[in-house]
Write a protein that holds these residues in place. Structure first.
Motif, PDB file in Angstrom:
ATOM      1  N   GLU A  27      -6.396  -8.443   4.790  1.00 47.31           N
ATOM      2  CA  GLU A  27      -6.092  -7.048   5.498  1.00 47.31           C
ATOM      3  C   GLU A  27      -5.060  -7.013   6.631  1.00 47.31           C
ATOM      4  N   LEU A  28      -5.400  -8.179   7.537  1.00 47.65           N
ATOM      5  CA  LEU A  28      -4.467  -8.560   8.607  1.00 47.65           C
ATOM      6  C   LEU A  28      -3.194  -8.633   8.093  1.00 47.65           C
ATOM      7  N   ALA A  29      -2.965  -9.589   7.162  1.00 49.69           N
ATOM      8  CA  ALA A  29      -1.711  -9.743   6.715  1.00 49.69           C
ATOM      9  C   ALA A  29      -1.016  -8.500   6.051  1.00 49.69           C
ATOM     10  N   ALA A  30      -1.837  -7.732   5.258  1.00 51.16           N
ATOM     11  CA  ALA A  30      -1.103  -6.668   4.811  1.00 51.16           C
ATOM     12  C   ALA A  30      -0.431  -5.644   5.876  1.00 51.16           C
ATOM     13  N   SER A  31      -1.224  -5.639   7.008  1.00 54.66           N
ATOM     14  CA  SER A  31      -0.804  -4.793   8.181  1.00 54.66           C
ATOM     15  C   SER A  31       0.327  -5.107   8.656  1.00 54.66           C
ATOM     16  N   THR A  32       0.836  -6.290   8.457  1.00 57.24           N
ATOM     17  CA  THR A  32       2.209  -6.834   9.041  1.00 57.24           C
ATOM     18  C   THR A  32       3.369  -6.271   8.038  1.00 57.24           C
ATOM     19  N   VAL A  33       3.071  -5.567   6.807  1.00 55.97           N
ATOM     20  CA  VAL A  33       3.855  -5.252   6.107  1.00 55.97           C
ATOM     21  C   VAL A  33       4.243  -3.818   6.345  1.00 55.97           C
ATOM     22  N   VAL A  34       5.626  -3.396   6.418  1.00 56.90           N
ATOM     23  CA  VAL A  34       6.158  -2.148   6.652  1.00 56.90           C
ATOM     24  C   VAL A  34       6.946  -1.309   5.586  1.00 56.90           C
ATOM     25  N   GLU A  35       6.965  -0.043   5.464  1.00 58.18           N
ATOM     26  CA  GLU A  35       7.667   0.516   4.512  1.00 58.18           C
ATOM     27  C   GLU A  35       9.052   0.169   4.010  1.00 58.18           C
ATOM     28  N   GLY A  36       9.513  -0.138   2.758  1.00 51.59           N
ATOM     29  CA  GLY A  36      10.766  -0.688   2.359  1.00 51.59           C
ATOM     30  C   GLY A  36      10.651  -2.125   2.482  1.00 51.59           C
ATOM     31  N   ASP A  37       9.896  -2.869   2.811  1.00 52.77           N
ATOM     32  CA  ASP A  37       9.904  -4.481   2.891  1.00 52.77           C
ATOM     33  C   ASP A  37       9.942  -4.898   1.338  1.00 52.77           C
ATOM     34  N   CYS A  38      10.607  -5.959   1.217  1.00 56.19           N
ATOM     35  CA  CYS A  38      10.728  -6.800   0.002  1.00 56.19           C
ATOM     36  C   CYS A  38       9.847  -7.877   0.556  1.00 56.19           C
ATOM     37  N   ILE A  39       8.778  -8.200  -0.120  1.00 54.39           N
ATOM     38  CA  ILE A  39       8.005  -9.355   0.133  1.00 54.39           C
ATOM     39  C   ILE A  39       7.683 -10.397  -1.015  1.00 54.39           C
ATOM     40  N   TYR A  40       7.476 -11.772  -0.718  1.00 59.01           N
ATOM     41  CA  TYR A  40       7.085 -12.715  -1.660  1.00 59.01           C
ATOM     42  C   TYR A  40       5.409 -12.944  -1.486  1.00 59.01           C
ATOM     43  N   LEU A  41       4.986 -12.730  -2.576  1.00 64.49           N
ATOM     44  CA  LEU A  41       3.150 -13.022  -2.630  1.00 64.49           C
ATOM     45  C   LEU A  41       3.036 -14.220  -3.326  1.00 64.49           C
ATOM     46  N   ASP A  42       2.904 -15.395  -2.552  1.00 66.36           N
ATOM     47  CA  ASP A  42       2.214 -16.617  -3.379  1.00 66.36           C
ATOM     48  C   ASP A  42       1.016 -16.347  -4.267  1.00 66.36           C
ATOM     49  N   ALA A  43       1.207 -17.057  -5.208  1.00 63.39           N
ATOM     50  CA  ALA A  43      -0.066 -17.155  -6.080  1.00 63.39           C
ATOM     51  C   ALA A  43      -1.219 -17.722  -5.043  1.00 63.39           C
ATOM     52  N   GLY A  44      -2.591 -17.411  -5.374  1.00 66.98           N
ATOM     53  CA  GLY A  44      -3.605 -17.881  -4.602  1.00 66.98           C
ATOM     54  C   GLY A  44      -4.731 -16.652  -4.500  1.00 66.98           C
ATOM     55  N   SER A  45      -5.815 -16.953  -4.070  1.00 68.95           N
ATOM     56  CA  SER A  45      -6.826 -16.040  -3.929  1.00 68.95           C
ATOM     57  C   SER A  45      -6.784 -15.186  -2.766  1.00 68.95           C
ATOM     58  N   THR A  46      -6.142 -15.765  -1.659  1.00 71.53           N
ATOM     59  CA  THR A  46      -6.273 -14.815  -0.514  1.00 71.53           C
ATOM     60  C   THR A  46      -5.209 -13.890  -0.428  1.00 71.53           C
ATOM     61  N   THR A  47      -3.949 -14.486  -0.984  1.00 67.62           N
ATOM     62  CA  THR A  47      -3.004 -13.660  -1.218  1.00 67.62           C
ATOM     63  C   THR A  47      -3.205 -12.247  -2.144  1.00 67.62           C
ATOM     64  N   PHE A  48      -4.069 -12.780  -2.868  1.00 68.20           N
ATOM     65  CA  PHE A  48      -4.512 -11.866  -4.068  1.00 68.20           C
ATOM     66  C   PHE A  48      -5.219 -10.527  -3.619  1.00 68.20           C
ATOM     67  N   GLU A  49      -5.922 -10.880  -2.563  1.00 69.27           N
ATOM     68  CA  GLU A  49      -6.682  -9.919  -1.602  1.00 69.27           C
ATOM     69  C   GLU A  49      -5.928  -9.092  -1.193  1.00 69.27           C
ATOM     70  N   MET A  50      -4.989  -9.595  -0.781  1.00 72.10           N
ATOM     71  CA  MET A  50      -3.827  -8.354  -0.081  1.00 72.10           C
ATOM     72  C   MET A  50      -3.497  -7.226  -0.711  1.00 72.10           C
ATOM     73  N   ILE A  51      -3.416  -7.510  -2.076  1.00 71.61           N
ATOM     74  CA  ILE A  51      -2.790  -6.535  -3.008  1.00 71.61           C
ATOM     75  C   ILE A  51      -3.644  -4.828  -2.612  1.00 71.61           C
ATOM     76  N   ASP A  52      -4.829  -4.943  -2.682  1.00 71.92           N
ATOM     77  CA  ASP A  52      -5.502  -3.910  -2.485  1.00 71.92           C
ATOM     78  C   ASP A  52      -5.014  -3.141  -1.149  1.00 71.92           C
ATOM     79  N   PHE A  53      -4.749  -3.857  -0.298  1.00 68.34           N
ATOM     80  CA  PHE A  53      -4.462  -3.178   1.033  1.00 68.34           C
ATOM     81  C   PHE A  53      -3.199  -2.927   0.906  1.00 68.34           C
ATOM     82  N   LEU A  54      -2.110  -2.936  -0.041  1.00 64.71           N
ATOM     83  CA  LEU A  54      -0.780  -2.690  -0.208  1.00 64.71           C
ATOM     84  C   LEU A  54      -0.755  -1.325  -1.070  1.00 64.71           C
ATOM     85  N   ARG A  55      -1.798  -1.042  -1.414  1.00 62.26           N
ATOM     86  CA  ARG A  55      -1.870   0.103  -2.277  1.00 62.26           C
ATOM     87  C   ARG A  55      -1.228   1.579  -1.708  1.00 62.26           C
ATOM     88  N   GLY A  56      -0.230   2.096  -2.407  1.00 60.37           N
ATOM     89  CA  GLY A  56       0.419   3.337  -1.945  1.00 60.37           C
ATOM     90  C   GLY A  56       1.566   3.130  -1.174  1.00 60.37           C
TER      91      GLY A  56
END
Length: 250
Positions: free
Chosen positions: A84-113
């Motif tokens: 959740e904290l990691a996802a809060s650093t993402v801003v609209e229009g960003d192009c991001i790399y999401l590494d394979a892994g269980s913690t990065t996977f948890e970010m996805i729901d917080f990136l919804r919309g």
């Protein structure tokens, strides 16, 4: 207490807790600090444990990695907080790399919309991203069956086509001297390449990864911002000398 009895006591506590404190062992065994230090040194030589500042942690095979299924049920609440904290650093229009892994996977729901573009080497990740209608690209290459991560020469060649505002990288070990590490050299090379292609790099690791070192170095602590759940004040103070730390408030 006999030498063998002290060794058994130390090993039992390590198996139960994953770590032991020097002064706790002194108290519970009724032995001197120098005696316990000698015991820890002997057990480290046997490969049973790894000594760290103020105690020891359970020994580990540097090349063994848990499967994605095993990772996904370990330290779940800590990983969600970090994500959740990691996802809060993402801003609209960003192009991001999401590494394979269980913690990065948890970010996805917080990136919804969010209006963002995501590149990943995680098979489970791209499926979840697409299900949430997020713009997603997956790297080509060899897939690791246990971790569902795409790796290898093709993936390294593929990732060179992208540039990222932010890269979110997982690590199996966070070590004050060895830096960030992982059991697989091919994964380490891809993580390192992603870091080099990003304006900012964040490493997502729960506190259980502290003081662990695995086979393949990813990069130094200074090469990214560490996002971690709460650690002891003295450990945070040492970490802050090596890297920037974003700490989850629990």
């Amino acid at each position: 207490m006999l030498n063998a009895e002290r060794h058994n006591l130390i090993i039992e506590r390590l198996k139960r807790n994953g770590s032991v404190k020097l002064m706790d062992l002194v108290e519970v065994s009724g032995s001197s600090e120098s005696t316990i230090r000698r015991d820890l040194a002997e057990l480290e030589e046997m490969g049973v444990l790894k000594r760290v500042h103020g105690g020891a942690i359970l020994g580990q095979d540097r090349t063994i990695e848990m499967s994605m299924v095993e990772k996904s049920v370990t330290n779940v609440q800590a990983k969600k907080g970090i994500a959740e904290l990691a996802a809060s650093t993402v801003v609209e229009g960003d192009c991001i790399y999401l590494d394979a892994g269980s913690t990065t996977f948890e970010m996805i729901d917080f990136l919804r919309g969010r209006n963002i573009t995501v590149v990943t080497n995680g098979l489970m990740h791209v499926e979840e991203l697409v299900s949430l209608d997020l713009d997603a690209y997956i790297l080509g290459g060899k897939m690791k069956a246990r971790t569902k991560a795409i790796i290898g020469a093709i993936a390294l060649d593929n990732i060179a086509n992208y540039r990222f505002d932010k890269a979110f990288i997982g690590a199996n070990g966070v070590h004050l001297i060895d830096g960030y590490t992982t059991p697989d050299m091919e994964e380490a090379l891809l993580k390192r390449r992603a870091m080099s292609l990003a304006d900012e790099t964040f490493i997502l690791a729960d506190a259980s990864k502290l003081h662990h070192s695995h086979f393949a170095k990813i990069f130094d602590l200074a090469d990214g911002v560490l996002i971690m759940n709460q650690v002891k004040p003295e450990e945070k103070s040492i970490l802050m000398k090596k890297t920037n730390v974003l700490e989850v408030q629990e």
